[in-house]
Design a protein around this motif. Structure first.
Motif, PDB file in Angstrom:
ATOM      1  N   ALA A  15       0.828  -1.207   0.000  1.00  0.00           N
ATOM      2  CA  ALA A  15       0.000   0.000   0.000  1.00  0.00           C
ATOM      3  C   ALA A  15       0.861   1.255   0.000  1.00  0.00           C
ATOM      4  N   GLY A  16       2.094   1.136   0.503  1.00  0.00           N
ATOM      5  CA  GLY A  16       2.991   2.281   0.527  1.00  0.00           C
ATOM      6  C   GLY A  16       2.707   3.256   1.652  1.00  0.00           C
ATOM      7  N   GLU A  17       1.708   2.975   2.456  1.00  0.00           N
ATOM      8  CA  GLU A  17       1.382   3.882   3.547  1.00  0.00           C
ATOM      9  C   GLU A  17       1.221   3.139   4.870  1.00  0.00           C
ATOM     10  N   GLY A  18       1.410   1.826   4.845  1.00  0.00           N
ATOM     11  CA  GLY A  18       1.287   1.024   6.053  1.00  0.00           C
ATOM     12  C   GLY A  18       2.641   0.783   6.697  1.00  0.00           C
ATOM     13  N   TYR A  19       2.623   0.105   7.818  1.00  0.00           N
ATOM     14  CA  TYR A  19       3.852  -0.237   8.529  1.00  0.00           C
ATOM     15  C   TYR A  19       4.296  -1.633   8.133  1.00  0.00           C
ATOM     16  N   GLY A  20       5.395  -1.705   7.399  1.00  0.00           N
ATOM     17  CA  GLY A  20       5.974  -2.983   7.022  1.00  0.00           C
ATOM     18  C   GLY A  20       6.901  -3.492   8.119  1.00  0.00           C
ATOM     19  N   LEU A  21       7.411  -4.668   7.939  1.00  0.00           N
ATOM     20  CA  LEU A  21       8.270  -5.308   8.939  1.00  0.00           C
ATOM     21  C   LEU A  21       9.452  -4.440   9.333  1.00  0.00           C
ATOM     22  N   TYR A  22      10.062  -3.787   8.366  1.00  0.00           N
ATOM     23  CA  TYR A  22      11.272  -3.009   8.651  1.00  0.00           C
ATOM     24  C   TYR A  22      10.976  -1.632   9.252  1.00  0.00           C
ATOM     25  N   ASP A  23       9.714  -1.331   9.478  1.00  0.00           N
ATOM     26  CA  ASP A  23       9.356  -0.103  10.190  1.00  0.00           C
ATOM     27  C   ASP A  23       9.344  -0.333  11.701  1.00  0.00           C
ATOM     28  N   PHE A  24       9.452  -1.592  12.103  1.00  0.00           N
ATOM     29  CA  PHE A  24       9.451  -1.945  13.522  1.00  0.00           C
ATOM     30  C   PHE A  24      10.893  -2.036  14.019  1.00  0.00           C
ATOM     31  N   GLU A  25      11.115  -1.653  15.264  1.00  0.00           N
ATOM     32  CA  GLU A  25      12.451  -1.674  15.858  1.00  0.00           C
ATOM     33  C   GLU A  25      12.612  -2.964  16.663  1.00  0.00           C
ATOM     34  N   GLU A  54      13.691 -22.038  10.508  1.00  0.00           N
ATOM     35  CA  GLU A  54      13.415 -21.559  11.857  1.00  0.00           C
ATOM     36  C   GLU A  54      13.192 -20.050  11.821  1.00  0.00           C
ATOM     37  N   LYS A  55      12.107 -19.616  12.423  1.00  0.00           N
ATOM     38  CA  LYS A  55      11.747 -18.203  12.463  1.00  0.00           C
ATOM     39  C   LYS A  55      11.258 -17.846  13.864  1.00  0.00           C
ATOM     40  N   ILE A  56      10.933 -16.578  14.031  1.00  0.00           N
ATOM     41  CA  ILE A  56      10.421 -16.089  15.308  1.00  0.00           C
ATOM     42  C   ILE A  56       9.088 -15.392  15.047  1.00  0.00           C
ATOM     43  N   GLU A  57       8.081 -15.777  15.813  1.00  0.00           N
ATOM     44  CA  GLU A  57       6.777 -15.124  15.705  1.00  0.00           C
ATOM     45  C   GLU A  57       6.646 -14.138  16.862  1.00  0.00           C
ATOM     46  N   VAL A  58       6.318 -12.906  16.515  1.00  0.00           N
ATOM     47  CA  VAL A  58       6.162 -11.855  17.520  1.00  0.00           C
ATOM     48  C   VAL A  58       4.736 -11.335  17.428  1.00  0.00           C
ATOM     49  N   ARG A  59       4.082 -11.260  18.582  1.00  0.00           N
ATOM     50  CA  ARG A  59       2.694 -10.791  18.615  1.00  0.00           C
ATOM     51  C   ARG A  59       2.575  -9.555  19.496  1.00  0.00           C
ATOM     52  N   PHE A  60       1.685  -8.674  19.057  1.00  0.00           N
ATOM     53  CA  PHE A  60       1.330  -7.493  19.854  1.00  0.00           C
ATOM     54  C   PHE A  60      -0.028  -7.758  20.491  1.00  0.00           C
ATOM     55  N   PRO A  61      -0.283  -7.218  21.684  1.00  0.00           N
ATOM     56  CA  PRO A  61      -1.571  -7.456  22.360  1.00  0.00           C
ATOM     57  C   PRO A  61      -2.739  -6.965  21.507  1.00  0.00           C
ATOM     58  N   PRO A  62      -3.761  -7.795  21.323  1.00  0.00           N
ATOM     59  CA  PRO A  62      -4.908  -7.411  20.489  1.00  0.00           C
ATOM     60  C   PRO A  62      -5.604  -6.138  20.973  1.00  0.00           C
ATOM     61  N   LYS A  63      -5.788  -6.010  22.271  1.00  0.00           N
ATOM     62  CA  LYS A  63      -6.478  -4.819  22.788  1.00  0.00           C
ATOM     63  C   LYS A  63      -5.699  -3.551  22.485  1.00  0.00           C
ATOM     64  N   THR A  76      -5.364  -5.426  10.199  1.00  0.00           N
ATOM     65  CA  THR A  76      -6.817  -5.502  10.097  1.00  0.00           C
ATOM     66  C   THR A  76      -7.338  -6.660  10.936  1.00  0.00           C
ATOM     67  N   GLY A  77      -6.420  -7.472  11.462  1.00  0.00           N
ATOM     68  CA  GLY A  77      -6.801  -8.652  12.230  1.00  0.00           C
ATOM     69  C   GLY A  77      -7.278  -8.327  13.635  1.00  0.00           C
ATOM     70  N   ALA A  78      -8.149  -9.172  14.140  1.00  0.00           N
ATOM     71  CA  ALA A  78      -8.664  -9.007  15.500  1.00  0.00           C
ATOM     72  C   ALA A  78      -7.658  -9.485  16.538  1.00  0.00           C
ATOM     73  N   LYS A  79      -6.650 -10.255  16.103  1.00  0.00           N
ATOM     74  CA  LYS A  79      -5.649 -10.795  17.025  1.00  0.00           C
ATOM     75  C   LYS A  79      -4.478  -9.848  17.257  1.00  0.00           C
ATOM     76  N   GLY A  80      -4.501  -8.675  16.678  1.00  0.00           N
ATOM     77  CA  GLY A  80      -3.366  -7.756  16.796  1.00  0.00           C
ATOM     78  C   GLY A  80      -2.323  -8.059  15.736  1.00  0.00           C
ATOM     79  N   ARG A  81      -1.291  -7.263  15.677  1.00  0.00           N
ATOM     80  CA  ARG A  81      -0.243  -7.427  14.660  1.00  0.00           C
ATOM     81  C   ARG A  81       0.625  -8.618  15.009  1.00  0.00           C
ATOM     82  N   ILE A  82       0.893  -9.434  14.011  1.00  0.00           N
ATOM     83  CA  ILE A  82       1.767 -10.593  14.155  1.00  0.00           C
ATOM     84  C   ILE A  82       2.888 -10.440  13.133  1.00  0.00           C
ATOM     85  N   LEU A  83       4.128 -10.506  13.610  1.00  0.00           N
ATOM     86  CA  LEU A  83       5.299 -10.410  12.735  1.00  0.00           C
ATOM     87  C   LEU A  83       6.049 -11.735  12.761  1.00  0.00           C
TER      88      LEU A  83
END
Length: 171
Positions: A15-25, A54-63, A76-83
């Motif tokens: 979309a060019g206006e969202g937060y991609g993986l590399y926008d996270f620290e 092997e990868k790492i799954e990182v989740r942010f709190p849904p609330k 857009t997910g109800a579970k919060g952002r998952i990287l």
């Protein structure tokens, strides 16, 4: 090998206006991630993807994600952002390479590769190697491309251009 890395395929990056993986620290020692809005991740868990990597799954709190002012740019997910991250060494190597591919030195090296690929493509088209029967390719490949190779094709192009220029400028 020299070539650009594939850009992110996430909808946020597309979309060019969202937060991609590399926008996270990423904070590797503390095993957490800070989002562009300053929120910290809640879960950090290693896993193997369907290819066995092997990868790492990182989740942010849904609330937290649902209440965030930038939610439409992030998830857009109800579970919060998952990287999903590669392991640290691979992740950092890719991050470094992504930064490197925007430098003039990289673009200069890549331009050379593009020239070579263009030459190979031209030879394949001129010798019609892709349309040749497989048996012919096996018997004649070295004679048509490798042994005399691109020098022959380059000489042919040069002589053809000389012939054309003589026709254009002869009295």
């Amino acid at each position: 090998m020299i070539g650009p890395l594939q850009e992110s395929t996430s909808w946020q990056a597309q979309a060019g206006e969202g937060y991609g993986l590399y926008d996270f620290e990423v904070d590797w020692p503390h095993q957490r991630i800070r989002c562009p809005q300053g929120h910290l991740s809640q879960r950090w868990a290693p896993f193997f993807d369907r290819h066995g990597t092997e990868k790492i799954e990182v989740r942010f709190p849904p609330k937290m994600c649902q209440a965030c002012v930038a939610r439409e740019h992030c998830t857009t997910g109800a579970k919060g952002r998952i990287l999903k991250l590669l392991l640290q060494e691979a992740y950092q190597a890719l991050e470094k390479r992504r930064e490197e591919q925007h430098t003039p030195a990289f673009k200069e090296k890549y331009a050379l590769r593009a020239g070579v690929e263009g030459t190979i493509s031209q030879v394949v088209r001129q010798t019609r190697m892709r349309r040749a029967p497989l048996s012919w390719r096996a018997e004649n490949a070295s004679a048509s491309c490798t042994d005399c190779g691109w020098d022959q094709c380059a000489a042919d192009r040069y002589l053809s251009s000389c012939a054309r220029s003589r026709k254009l400028f002869s009295p």
